[in-house]
Design a protein around this motif. Structure first.
Motif, PDB file in Angstrom:
ATOM      1  N   ILE A 190       0.859  -1.183   0.000  1.00 19.42           N
ATOM      2  CA  ILE A 190       0.000   0.000   0.000  1.00 19.42           C
ATOM      3  C   ILE A 190       0.895   1.232   0.000  1.00 19.42           C
ATOM      4  O   ILE A 190       1.813   1.339   0.821  1.00 19.42           O
ATOM      5  N   GLY A 191       0.624   2.128  -0.903  1.00 23.68           N
ATOM      6  CA  GLY A 191       1.408   3.347  -1.000  1.00 23.68           C
ATOM      7  C   GLY A 191       0.584   4.578  -0.687  1.00 23.68           C
ATOM      8  O   GLY A 191      -0.606   4.636  -0.995  1.00 23.68           O
ATOM      9  N   TRP A 192       1.233   5.542  -0.056  1.00 24.28           N
ATOM     10  CA  TRP A 192       0.660   6.879   0.100  1.00 24.28           C
ATOM     11  C   TRP A 192       1.322   7.784  -0.933  1.00 24.28           C
ATOM     12  O   TRP A 192       2.551   7.777  -1.076  1.00 24.28           O
ATOM     13  N   PHE A 193       0.500   8.566  -1.592  1.00 25.77           N
ATOM     14  CA  PHE A 193       0.963   9.479  -2.615  1.00 25.77           C
ATOM     15  C   PHE A 193       0.364  10.855  -2.334  1.00 25.77           C
ATOM     16  O   PHE A 193      -0.637  10.960  -1.628  1.00 25.77           O
ATOM     17  N   ARG A 194       0.951  11.892  -2.880  1.00 21.93           N
ATOM     18  CA  ARG A 194       0.360  13.226  -2.723  1.00 21.93           C
ATOM     19  C   ARG A 194       0.492  13.989  -4.033  1.00 21.93           C
ATOM     20  O   ARG A 194       1.391  13.739  -4.838  1.00 21.93           O
ATOM     21  N   GLN A 195      -0.419  14.910  -4.188  1.00 18.16           N
ATOM     22  CA  GLN A 195      -0.416  15.737  -5.387  1.00 18.16           C
ATOM     23  C   GLN A 195      -0.688  17.178  -4.994  1.00 18.16           C
ATOM     24  O   GLN A 195      -1.762  17.487  -4.463  1.00 18.16           O
ATOM     25  N   ALA A 196       0.300  18.018  -5.235  1.00 11.16           N
ATOM     26  CA  ALA A 196       0.138  19.448  -4.989  1.00 11.16           C
ATOM     27  C   ALA A 196      -0.472  20.092  -6.226  1.00 11.16           C
ATOM     28  O   ALA A 196      -0.352  19.557  -7.334  1.00 11.16           O
ATOM     29  N   PRO A 197      -1.121  21.224  -6.066  1.00 14.91           N
ATOM     30  CA  PRO A 197      -1.731  21.904  -7.221  1.00 14.91           C
ATOM     31  C   PRO A 197      -0.713  22.155  -8.317  1.00 14.91           C
ATOM     32  O   PRO A 197       0.370  22.678  -8.062  1.00 14.91           O
ATOM     33  N   GLY A 198      -1.062  21.747  -9.528  1.00 18.22           N
ATOM     34  CA  GLY A 198      -0.190  21.973 -10.665  1.00 18.22           C
ATOM     35  C   GLY A 198       0.981  21.035 -10.789  1.00 18.22           C
ATOM     36  O   GLY A 198       1.834  21.198 -11.664  1.00 18.22           O
ATOM     37  N   LYS A 199       1.051  20.047  -9.905  1.00 24.19           N
ATOM     38  CA  LYS A 199       2.171  19.105  -9.924  1.00 24.19           C
ATOM     39  C   LYS A 199       1.680  17.682 -10.123  1.00 24.19           C
ATOM     40  O   LYS A 199       0.508  17.385  -9.938  1.00 24.19           O
ATOM     41  N   SER A 229       5.215   7.294   0.705  1.00 25.82           N
ATOM     42  CA  SER A 229       5.599   6.190   1.570  1.00 25.82           C
ATOM     43  C   SER A 229       4.911   4.915   1.105  1.00 25.82           C
ATOM     44  O   SER A 229       3.910   4.971   0.384  1.00 25.82           O
ATOM     45  N   CYS A 230       5.447   3.807   1.550  1.00 33.10           N
ATOM     46  CA  CYS A 230       4.924   2.512   1.115  1.00 33.10           C
ATOM     47  C   CYS A 230       5.126   1.503   2.223  1.00 33.10           C
ATOM     48  O   CYS A 230       6.127   1.574   2.961  1.00 33.10           O
ATOM     49  N   ILE A 231       4.164   0.574   2.346  1.00 27.78           N
ATOM     50  CA  ILE A 231       4.324  -0.528   3.292  1.00 27.78           C
ATOM     51  C   ILE A 231       4.075  -1.824   2.534  1.00 27.78           C
ATOM     52  O   ILE A 231       3.067  -1.969   1.833  1.00 27.78           O
ATOM     53  N   SER A 232       5.003  -2.745   2.658  1.00 26.03           N
ATOM     54  CA  SER A 232       4.933  -3.996   1.912  1.00 26.03           C
ATOM     55  C   SER A 232       3.893  -4.939   2.496  1.00 26.03           C
ATOM     56  O   SER A 232       3.538  -4.860   3.668  1.00 26.03           O
ATOM     57  N   SER A 233       3.429  -5.859   1.671  1.00 28.97           N
ATOM     58  CA  SER A 233       2.563  -6.929   2.168  1.00 28.97           C
ATOM     59  C   SER A 233       3.387  -7.841   3.082  1.00 28.97           C
ATOM     60  O   SER A 233       4.614  -7.726   3.166  1.00 28.97           O
ATOM     61  N   ASN A 234       2.717  -8.719   3.745  1.00 30.58           N
ATOM     62  CA  ASN A 234       3.354  -9.735   4.605  1.00 30.58           C
ATOM     63  C   ASN A 234       4.227  -9.123   5.701  1.00 30.58           C
ATOM     64  O   ASN A 234       3.742  -8.822   6.776  1.00 30.58           O
ATOM     65  N   ASP A 235       5.532  -8.891   5.467  1.00 28.86           N
ATOM     66  CA  ASP A 235       6.407  -8.471   6.555  1.00 28.86           C
ATOM     67  C   ASP A 235       6.273  -7.003   6.916  1.00 28.86           C
ATOM     68  O   ASP A 235       6.813  -6.557   7.927  1.00 28.86           O
TER      69      ASP A 235
END
Length: 127
Positions: free
Chosen positions: A34-43, A49-55
């Protein structure tokens, strides 16, 4: 189409904190990176950040290392992003995405590897 739900955004002053949540009732998050992403205006949307499955291995963009922490609560089927020491440049709409591959791992190689995007949650850091 599967979809994640983000929440927890808001307006804070520089130096403040927020905790974002990412959840769904449609599939089990622990089986996918699962990843967190962000988008600023105009970008473009960027990986945060990311967290892997399982471990549950984690990865962070250099811009947030030491300030943000990603975690997962398997009982609640929820992934969190704890954001501390927020800066104005952290402002943007934050999205979580699930890797398309079962038992996937971090780091984020490409945003195109993720889907099940939610509508996002807005974070505004301003004095």
């Amino acid at each position: 189409q599967l979809q994640l739900v983000e929440s927890g955004g808001g307006m804070v002053q520089p130096g403040g904190s927020l905790r974002l949540s990412c959840t769904t009732s449609e599939f089990t998050l622990e089986y996918y990176a699962i990843g967190w992403f962000r988008q600023a205006p105009g970008k473009e949307r960027e990986g945060v950040s990311c967290i892997s499955s399982n471990d549950g291995g984690t990865d962070y963009a250099d811009s947030v290392k030491g300030r943000f922490t990603i975690s997962r609560d398997d009982e609640k089927n929820t992934v969190y992003l704890q954001m501390n020491s927020l800066k104005p440049e952290d402002t943007g709409t934050y999205y979580c995405g699930a890797h398309k591959m079962y038992e996937s791992e971090c780091p984020i190689q490409s945003i195109d590897d993720f889907d099940a995007w939610g509508k996002g949650t807005l974070v505004t850091v301003s004095s």
